[in-house]
Design a protein around this motif. Sequence first.
Motif, PDB file in Angstrom:
ATOM      1  N   GLY A 128       4.001   7.870  -6.109  1.00  0.00           N
ATOM      2  CA  GLY A 128       3.449   9.194  -6.398  1.00  0.00           C
ATOM      3  C   GLY A 128       4.211  10.295  -5.684  1.00  0.00           C
ATOM      4  O   GLY A 128       4.541  11.328  -6.268  1.00  0.00           O
ATOM      5  N   LEU A 129       4.507  10.055  -4.423  1.00  0.00           N
ATOM      6  CA  LEU A 129       5.204  11.066  -3.625  1.00  0.00           C
ATOM      7  C   LEU A 129       6.620  11.305  -4.167  1.00  0.00           C
ATOM      8  O   LEU A 129       7.108  12.438  -4.193  1.00  0.00           O
ATOM      9  CB  LEU A 129       5.254  10.612  -2.163  1.00  0.00           C
TER      10      LEU A 129
ATOM     11  N   LEU B 187       0.833  -1.208   0.000  1.00  0.00           N
ATOM     12  CA  LEU B 187       0.000   0.000   0.000  1.00  0.00           C
ATOM     13  C   LEU B 187       0.867   1.258   0.000  1.00  0.00           C
ATOM     14  O   LEU B 187       0.635   2.197  -0.771  1.00  0.00           O
ATOM     15  CB  LEU B 187      -0.916   0.008   1.236  1.00  0.00           C
ATOM     16  N   PHE B 188       1.887   1.264   0.864  1.00  0.00           N
ATOM     17  CA  PHE B 188       2.754   2.440   0.936  1.00  0.00           C
ATOM     18  C   PHE B 188       3.549   2.614  -0.357  1.00  0.00           C
ATOM     19  O   PHE B 188       3.861   3.737  -0.759  1.00  0.00           O
ATOM     20  CB  PHE B 188       3.701   2.347   2.138  1.00  0.00           C
ATOM     21  N   THR B 189       3.887   1.498  -1.011  1.00  0.00           N
ATOM     22  CA  THR B 189       4.601   1.599  -2.287  1.00  0.00           C
ATOM     23  C   THR B 189       3.795   2.431  -3.280  1.00  0.00           C
ATOM     24  O   THR B 189       4.347   3.294  -3.965  1.00  0.00           O
ATOM     25  CB  THR B 189       4.873   0.191  -2.858  1.00  0.00           C
ATOM     26  N   ILE B 190       2.483   2.169  -3.313  1.00  0.00           N
ATOM     27  CA  ILE B 190       1.633   2.913  -4.250  1.00  0.00           C
ATOM     28  C   ILE B 190       1.692   4.416  -3.938  1.00  0.00           C
ATOM     29  O   ILE B 190       1.861   5.246  -4.829  1.00  0.00           O
ATOM     30  CB  ILE B 190       0.173   2.407  -4.169  1.00  0.00           C
TER      31      ILE B 190
ATOM     32  N   GLY C  59      12.837   3.063  -5.063  1.00  0.00           N
ATOM     33  CA  GLY C  59      13.030   3.380  -3.658  1.00  0.00           C
ATOM     34  C   GLY C  59      11.749   3.179  -2.863  1.00  0.00           C
ATOM     35  O   GLY C  59      11.795   2.917  -1.659  1.00  0.00           O
ATOM     36  N   ALA C  60      10.592   3.280  -3.557  1.00  0.00           N
ATOM     37  CA  ALA C  60       9.306   3.214  -2.863  1.00  0.00           C
ATOM     38  C   ALA C  60       9.145   1.943  -2.016  1.00  0.00           C
ATOM     39  O   ALA C  60       8.954   2.032  -0.802  1.00  0.00           O
ATOM     40  CB  ALA C  60       8.164   3.384  -3.858  1.00  0.00           C
ATOM     41  N   PRO C  61       9.226   0.734  -2.626  1.00  0.00           N
ATOM     42  CA  PRO C  61       9.027  -0.457  -1.781  1.00  0.00           C
ATOM     43  C   PRO C  61      10.101  -0.603  -0.704  1.00  0.00           C
ATOM     44  O   PRO C  61       9.799  -1.041   0.406  1.00  0.00           O
ATOM     45  CB  PRO C  61       9.082  -1.618  -2.782  1.00  0.00           C
TER      46      PRO C  61
ATOM     47  N   VAL D  37      14.148   7.636   2.929  1.00  0.00           N
ATOM     48  CA  VAL D  37      14.959   6.461   3.217  1.00  0.00           C
ATOM     49  C   VAL D  37      15.105   5.589   1.967  1.00  0.00           C
ATOM     50  O   VAL D  37      16.179   5.093   1.653  1.00  0.00           O
ATOM     51  CB  VAL D  37      14.344   5.659   4.380  1.00  0.00           C
ATOM     52  N   GLY D  38      14.024   5.429   1.223  1.00  0.00           N
ATOM     53  CA  GLY D  38      14.108   4.635   0.003  1.00  0.00           C
ATOM     54  C   GLY D  38      14.885   5.345  -1.085  1.00  0.00           C
ATOM     55  O   GLY D  38      15.527   4.723  -1.919  1.00  0.00           O
ATOM     56  N   GLY D  39      14.854   6.641  -1.078  1.00  0.00           N
ATOM     57  CA  GLY D  39      15.472   7.434  -2.142  1.00  0.00           C
ATOM     58  C   GLY D  39      14.397   8.176  -2.903  1.00  0.00           C
ATOM     59  O   GLY D  39      13.664   7.582  -3.671  1.00  0.00           O
TER      60      GLY D  39
END
Lengths: 278, 361
Positions: B61-62, B54-57, B292-294, B284-286
């Motif tokens: 976008g972010l 869910l956060f990956t989605i 970087g999202a997942p 943190v992901g980049g």
Amino acid sequence: MTKTLSIRPDGTKDRAEGPLLEIRRVSKAFGGLMALMGVSLRVWPGQIKGLIGPNGAGKTTLFNLITGMLRPTSGDIRFQGRSIVGLSPFQIAALGIARTFQNVQLFRGMTVLEHVLVGGHRHSRSGLLGAILRTPRMQREEEEAQARAWAILKRVGLAEWADRPAESLPLGLQRILEIARALAVGPQLMLLDEPGAGLNPMEKARLAELIRSLNAEGMTVLLVEHDMSLVMGLADEIAVLDYGQLIAEGPPEAIRQDPRVIAAYLGEEDEVGHAARG
Amino acid sequence: MRRTAFSPNFFGFAIGIPLILVIGALEAFRPLGLSLPALTGGLLTLDTMIRVGLFTIILVGLNLLMGYAGQASLGQAAFYGMGAFFSAILTVQARLLGLPLALTAAWWWPWLVMFVGALLVGLTAYGIGRPILRLRGHYLAMATLGLGIVIYILLRENLGLSHLNLTGGFDGIQGIPRLRMGELVLWPAWRYFFLVWLFAFGAIALGLRVVHSRVGRALRAIHGSEMAAESVGVEVSHYKAMIFGLSAAMAALAGSLYAHFQTAVIPATFGFGPSLELVVMSAVGGMASIWGAPFGALAILLVQEALRTQLHRIIPNAQGEFEAIAFGLILVLIMLFLPEGLTTGGLRWLRSRPRLRPRWG
Ligand SMILES: Nc1ncnc2c1ncn2[C@@H]1O[C@H](COP(=O)(O)OP(=O)(O)OP(=O)(O)O)[C@@H](O)[C@H]1O
Ligand SMILES: [Mg+2]
């Protein structure tokens, strides 16, 4: 006021078709500071017009007014006979005016090729949906854009740098890249703001050669430059700004000997220079 | 675009998709009594992995908004909440709205609500974005923060229509139905896990396509110099609002998926704290990377999980504040030593060849 000052040279260019760019009694105030006062200026199709003047004279401000980044306090600016005052910079770009920046404005993290691709932005239409769906139209446009960008890179001699991050280029090539990006817009008029600043003689020679050859292909250029020999060698007509006012206009030979111009530049060395800064 | 030999995007999908399939299958069949928590020493659960999806989605976008276009948003969780509540209200509160049961009981109704919700939230964000995104730097950060708080309060205060009690106030909405495909209910969790990751990989693919397009170049150009971008004909305010809208729509979609996963929503899930957490995950992901999202989501959820379960072993009477402090410390360390985040920074470190700046996703 400026009408009496303007010297109309018997140019080799055809002036029957009217000016490409016409600045009519334009003033710009920053608070109490008058950066430009009633400046009138014409740029004719096919010419290289020089715009010189001491530091703080208002040259960059004039560029910002022409490109819509600032709005004149009064006066009118006409491009191809139509007033462009009040239009957004992106609209003015679409009409065919492109520029470079005195302080090089690169897109950090993007390659040389990508800079030129962004320059060609307005020649494609595909938007977000096209990108997400990879529509055939988007792919065709992308191919065309790439081809155009490569042609421009070859044209200005930056092809071998295509995949390098732009900020890794030496300043001389960064300034050429800014010209390449502006060329990609496909403009009728190019505004170059001190393209020679910070360049060594060899880089300057290369720059002059590029500007001359672009002009030979029909590009109209308005050139702000502090290097007198560079601008005198390129321009067929020069306008001189001092303290926001047009003090002289004419062919390079006349400008070089104009007492008002000499006075303006002599003063720059001492107290006038201080005054301009303070 | 013209990358050939070694494409991290290819490896991302080639490793990521099978990995998700294996995890899902493991949880679906539990062969020999094996399970995800058992294999990872209790560190990973299916629940956590669904949240990562869910956060990956949201983060794709972010990252497009912050990492590529360079526009801050400290209110992204509000769009997540708008999606969640849009789904919750239109599936649970249908009677309050006077919608016929025949409609809302149909299996496709929640799906329709989900996509329409994402679209509406996206368009709303575009409209709000036009004026707001004129602000820059700290001012934009403050404005989006304020926007997030306003939306959170609207959710908490029944959108100002207290007589209708649409959002359920502090207590939110319970009893949100599971999603169905015809007769097939997307539950137990492993089924939902597949669904969420289908959307997550879709979001990643979408993000990569946007980045490697005319639109993506325009966004990065705006990040580099708005003045120069505008001077070559990029309609800066439109592009900024557009990517703001897209990121909001993606957050809203994730919110709808969250609502049908949790089957209950409360406003507190979508306040300022969660918005900040999203920014931390993104960093943190980049930020300037799609992949970087997942990783950002996984890293932060794992750290939170570890802090929650392990911190008391080190500091016996540790309370919630210690969690927050440890969390903050980790963030500071990452910003100091891997400022480009795990993926971009990590890849660069692995290759340590400055010429090959990671430009892909
Ligand atoms: N955005 C601005 N706000 C306030 N004052 C400004 C602004 N831009 C320019 N000025 C002032 O207007 C005057 C003209 O500046 P401008 O940059 O146009 O000069 P210039 O001729 O380009 O000088 P240079 O040769 O140093 O580039 C200066 O006094 C400058 O300080
Ligand atoms: Mg200047």
